[in-house]
Design an enzyme around this catalytic site. Structure first.
Site, PDB file in Angstrom:
ATOM      1  N   HIS A 205       0.807  -1.232   0.000  1.00  0.00           N
ATOM      2  CA  HIS A 205       0.000   0.000   0.000  1.00  0.00           C
ATOM      3  C   HIS A 205       0.830   1.268   0.000  1.00  0.00           C
ATOM      4  O   HIS A 205       0.278   2.367  -0.067  1.00  0.00           O
ATOM      5  CB  HIS A 205      -0.899   0.023   1.245  1.00  0.00           C
ATOM      6  CG  HIS A 205      -0.135   0.294   2.514  1.00  0.00           C
ATOM      7  ND1 HIS A 205       0.548  -0.679   3.180  1.00  0.00           N
ATOM      8  CD2 HIS A 205       0.079   1.432   3.212  1.00  0.00           C
ATOM      9  CE1 HIS A 205       1.140  -0.164   4.252  1.00  0.00           C
ATOM     10  NE2 HIS A 205       0.874   1.122   4.286  1.00  0.00           N
TER      11      HIS A 205
HETATM   12  C1  UD1 Z   1      -1.078   6.147   5.656  1.00  0.00           C
HETATM   13  C2  UD1 Z   1       0.347   6.549   6.069  1.00  0.00           C
HETATM   14  C3  UD1 Z   1       1.285   5.373   5.858  1.00  0.00           C
HETATM   15  C4  UD1 Z   1       0.771   4.131   6.573  1.00  0.00           C
HETATM   16  C5  UD1 Z   1      -0.678   3.853   6.196  1.00  0.00           C
HETATM   17  C6  UD1 Z   1      -1.204   2.734   7.050  1.00  0.00           C
HETATM   18  C7  UD1 Z   1       0.942   8.914   5.729  1.00  0.00           C
HETATM   19  C8  UD1 Z   1       1.712   9.852   4.891  1.00  0.00           C
HETATM   20  N1  UD1 Z   1       0.839   7.652   5.250  1.00  0.00           N
HETATM   21  O1  UD1 Z   1      -1.054   5.853   4.283  1.00  0.00           O
HETATM   22  O2  UD1 Z   1       2.564   5.685   6.377  1.00  0.00           O
HETATM   23  O3  UD1 Z   1       1.583   3.050   6.207  1.00  0.00           O
HETATM   24  O4  UD1 Z   1      -1.486   5.017   6.423  1.00  0.00           O
HETATM   25  O5  UD1 Z   1      -2.235   2.048   6.455  1.00  0.00           O
HETATM   26  O6  UD1 Z   1       0.458   9.276   6.762  1.00  0.00           O
HETATM   27  N2  UD1 Z   1      -8.599   5.622   2.153  1.00  0.00           N
HETATM   28  C9  UD1 Z   1      -9.855   5.126   2.320  1.00  0.00           C
HETATM   29  N3  UD1 Z   1     -10.320   4.897   3.582  1.00  0.00           N
HETATM   30  C10 UD1 Z   1      -9.579   5.185   4.678  1.00  0.00           C
HETATM   31  C11 UD1 Z   1      -8.308   5.707   4.509  1.00  0.00           C
HETATM   32  C12 UD1 Z   1      -7.816   5.923   3.244  1.00  0.00           C
HETATM   33  O7  UD1 Z   1     -10.566   4.848   1.347  1.00  0.00           O
HETATM   34  O8  UD1 Z   1     -10.060   4.952   5.796  1.00  0.00           O
HETATM   35  C13 UD1 Z   1      -8.062   5.829   0.780  1.00  0.00           C
HETATM   36  C14 UD1 Z   1      -8.344   7.194   0.210  1.00  0.00           C
HETATM   37  O9  UD1 Z   1      -8.539   7.046  -1.156  1.00  0.00           O
HETATM   38  C15 UD1 Z   1      -7.042   7.915   0.454  1.00  0.00           C
HETATM   39  C16 UD1 Z   1      -6.004   6.824   0.337  1.00  0.00           C
HETATM   40  O10 UD1 Z   1      -6.633   5.660   0.825  1.00  0.00           O
HETATM   41  O11 UD1 Z   1      -6.829   8.948  -0.460  1.00  0.00           O
HETATM   42  C17 UD1 Z   1      -4.735   7.088   1.119  1.00  0.00           C
HETATM   43  O12 UD1 Z   1      -5.007   7.384   2.482  1.00  0.00           O
HETATM   44  P1  UD1 Z   1      -3.944   8.221   3.373  1.00  0.00           P
HETATM   45  O13 UD1 Z   1      -4.380   8.251   4.780  1.00  0.00           O
HETATM   46  O14 UD1 Z   1      -3.633   9.503   2.725  1.00  0.00           O
HETATM   47  O15 UD1 Z   1      -2.627   7.375   3.264  1.00  0.00           O
HETATM   48  P2  UD1 Z   1      -2.368   5.830   3.419  1.00  0.00           P
HETATM   49  O16 UD1 Z   1      -1.967   5.313   2.088  1.00  0.00           O
HETATM   50  O17 UD1 Z   1      -3.499   5.191   4.127  1.00  0.00           O
HETATM   51  N1  UDP Z   2      -3.386  -5.230   9.283  1.00  0.00           N
HETATM   52  C1  UDP Z   2      -4.714  -5.580   9.537  1.00  0.00           C
HETATM   53  N2  UDP Z   2      -5.499  -5.934   8.471  1.00  0.00           N
HETATM   54  C2  UDP Z   2      -5.042  -5.959   7.190  1.00  0.00           C
HETATM   55  C3  UDP Z   2      -3.685  -5.574   6.951  1.00  0.00           C
HETATM   56  C4  UDP Z   2      -2.894  -5.215   8.013  1.00  0.00           C
HETATM   57  O1  UDP Z   2      -5.155  -5.594  10.695  1.00  0.00           O
HETATM   58  O2  UDP Z   2      -5.800  -6.298   6.287  1.00  0.00           O
HETATM   59  C5  UDP Z   2      -2.535  -4.805  10.424  1.00  0.00           C
HETATM   60  C6  UDP Z   2      -1.247  -5.574  10.583  1.00  0.00           C
HETATM   61  O3  UDP Z   2      -1.440  -6.689  11.406  1.00  0.00           O
HETATM   62  C7  UDP Z   2      -0.314  -4.549  11.230  1.00  0.00           C
HETATM   63  C8  UDP Z   2      -0.849  -3.218  10.718  1.00  0.00           C
HETATM   64  O4  UDP Z   2      -2.131  -3.464  10.175  1.00  0.00           O
HETATM   65  O5  UDP Z   2      -0.405  -4.557  12.632  1.00  0.00           O
HETATM   66  C9  UDP Z   2       0.054  -2.635   9.668  1.00  0.00           C
HETATM   67  O6  UDP Z   2      -0.556  -1.502   9.118  1.00  0.00           O
HETATM   68  P1  UDP Z   2      -0.262  -0.997   7.644  1.00  0.00           P
HETATM   69  O7  UDP Z   2       0.372  -2.067   6.855  1.00  0.00           O
HETATM   70  O8  UDP Z   2      -1.518  -0.388   7.151  1.00  0.00           O
HETATM   71  O9  UDP Z   2       0.727   0.227   7.899  1.00  0.00           O
HETATM   72  P2  UDP Z   2       2.309   0.342   8.151  1.00  0.00           P
HETATM   73  O10 UDP Z   2       2.688  -0.567   9.259  1.00  0.00           O
HETATM   74  O11 UDP Z   2       2.995   0.043   6.854  1.00  0.00           O
HETATM   75  O12 UDP Z   2       2.471   1.789   8.485  1.00  0.00           O
END
Ligand code: UD1
Ligand code: UDP
Length: 358
Positions: A205
């Site tokens: 992601h």
């Molecule tokens: C964010 C963090 C990343 C982390 C990830 C965990 C930053 C810069 N990035 O990335 O470090 O690894 O969270 O999962 O803070 N969206 C939804 N529903 C949600 C959230 C997001 O549909 O509840 C979609 C939207 O289209 C949005 C995109 O995901 O534009 C990205 O969401 P965003 O919170 O900006 O960044 P993540 O990729 O989730």
């Molecule tokens: N995780 C979850 N469901 C999923 C994928 C990940 O509960 O479908 C959990 C996973 O066990 C871990 C955390 O989400 O604890 C990691 O989050 P993510 O990969 O979104 O973010 P990152 O760690 O890269 O910031």
């Protein structure tokens, strides 16, 4: 001591859960401020419900947006609440935009900041997370480094030894507190029709991967090659960012089993019983290391070098051939020592803050 926990995304909710539980157990004066960076049910609420965490006292409902817009809205919203509540310390965890906004809003109000998971570095400034974690570290008063390596990085960057506490990573607490429950409470393997150690699990992601057509195409091709060569189901719970890009780029995931993002107990169950995990997630690199499952990291670098050192993880990048080669090398590997602590990190952090702020 009055404490404010600021969180906003899936990994922060999971990694803060042991600290929130400890605050509840001790009856501390604390409150949770949710920025609303994640808001879909399966990226947010499901974790509060399943981990039985109290409702956040505030939710800013900031939602998605460009980095500046999202961080700016959070800064303004957090500032207002901190001015009203006046906590003695604000805790942030990790490297998201929520972390940067929380740390910055607090330090400018003269409120002390504690950074959980301090001192991680990928040395790759193209990653938004790298900028966030460096800035958060350098405006924090209490830096909770998970490992010796992260502590040394902070000292090398000139942060005073008195501010740095090596405490382990709360992910070990979260895994320990939930693994057993996950085994009895979820039937995800049956639901997906897979058997223990006879399937692979993937997540991807990160912005630098899935927002880049060439890199995301490489990852999907790599996963498909791995699936074909090993002949086992490959399950990919797809993050909403990745799902959106997959459609936009017209990528074909045929052969992979795409599912919605999973709740924590289901994911933990699937992760702990997988034969191999392929990921670009930070938390998943750590969890696989703790769970004894080999991991292929779909990135060129990692801020979790401990996983590489102990042998649980190998960096593969995003070229399909290299992903397959690394999967061949690491599949079946086992027997390393968990470098992330003893599962008592949450309690340690709360105890340090209580003593320091008494
Ligand atoms: C964010 C963090 C990343 C982390 C990830 C965990 C930053 C810069 N990035 O990335 O470090 O690894 O969270 O999962 O803070 N969206 C939804 N529903 C949600 C959230 C997001 O549909 O509840 C979609 C939207 O289209 C949005 C995109 O995901 O534009 C990205 O969401 P965003 O919170 O900006 O960044 P993540 O990729 O989730
Ligand atoms: N995780 C979850 N469901 C999923 C994928 C990940 O509960 O479908 C959990 C996973 O066990 C871990 C955390 O989400 O604890 C990691 O989050 P993510 O990969 O979104 O973010 P990152 O760690 O890269 O910031």
């Amino acid at each position: 001591m009055k404490l404010s926990v600021i969180l906003g995304t899936r990994p922060e909710i999971i990694k803060f859960s042991p600290i929130i539980r400890e605050c509840e157990r001790l009856g501390l004066d604390y409150f949770v401020l949710h920025t609303g960076q994640h808001y879909s049910y399966n990226m947010d609420r499901v974790f509060f419900e399943q981990l039985e965490l109290p409702e956040a006292s505030y939710n800013l409902d900031v939602g998605s947006g460009s980095h500046g817009e999202q961080t700016g809205k959070m800064l303004a919203g957090i500032e207002k609440i901190l001015q009203k509540e006046l906590p003695d310390v604000v805790l942030v965890e990790g490297d998201t935009n929520t972390v940067l906004a929380g740390a910055l809003a607090a330090v400018k109000l003269g409120i002390k900041v504690g950074h959980v998971e301090a001192g991680l570095r990928s040395y790759d400034r193209r990653m938004p997370e790298e900028i966030n974690r460096i800035l958060a570290d350098h405006c924090s008063d209490f830096l909770f480094a998970p490992t010796e390596n992260s502590r040394d990085i902070l000292l090398y960057e000139g942060i005073s030894e008195k501010q740095v506490f090596m405490v382990g990573n709360t992910i070990v607490d979260a895994v320990t507190q939930n693994l057993e429950i996950s085994q009895s409470k979820t039937q995800i393997l049956d639901n997906l029709g897979v058997e223990k150690r006879k399937y692979f699990l993937a997540t991807a992601h990160r912005q630098e991967n899935v927002d880049d057509k060439e890199r995301f195409t490489g990852i999907i091709d790599g996963l498909k090659r791995v699936q074909r060569e090993f002949g086992v189901p490959l399950i990919y719970p797809i993050h909403p960012r990745a799902e959106k890009r997959m459609t936009e780029f017209g990528l074909d995931p045929e052969g992979l089993k795409l599912v919605e993002p999973l709740n924590y107990l289901a994911f933990l169950q699937l992760e702990s019983n997988a034969a191999l995990v392929l990921t670009d997630s930070g938390g998943v690199q750590e969890e696989t290391c703790v769970l004894g499952v080999p991991c292929v990291t779909l990135r060129d670098n990692t801020e979790r070098p401990e996983t590489i050192e102990v042998g649980s993880n190998i960096l593969a990048g995003t070229h399909p051939e290299r992903i397959l080669e690394v999967a061949r090398t690491i599949c079946g590997r086992k027997g390393w020592v968990n470098p992330f602590g003893d599962g008592k990190t949450g309690g340690r952090i709360v105890n340090i803050l209580s003593c320091e702020l008494a």
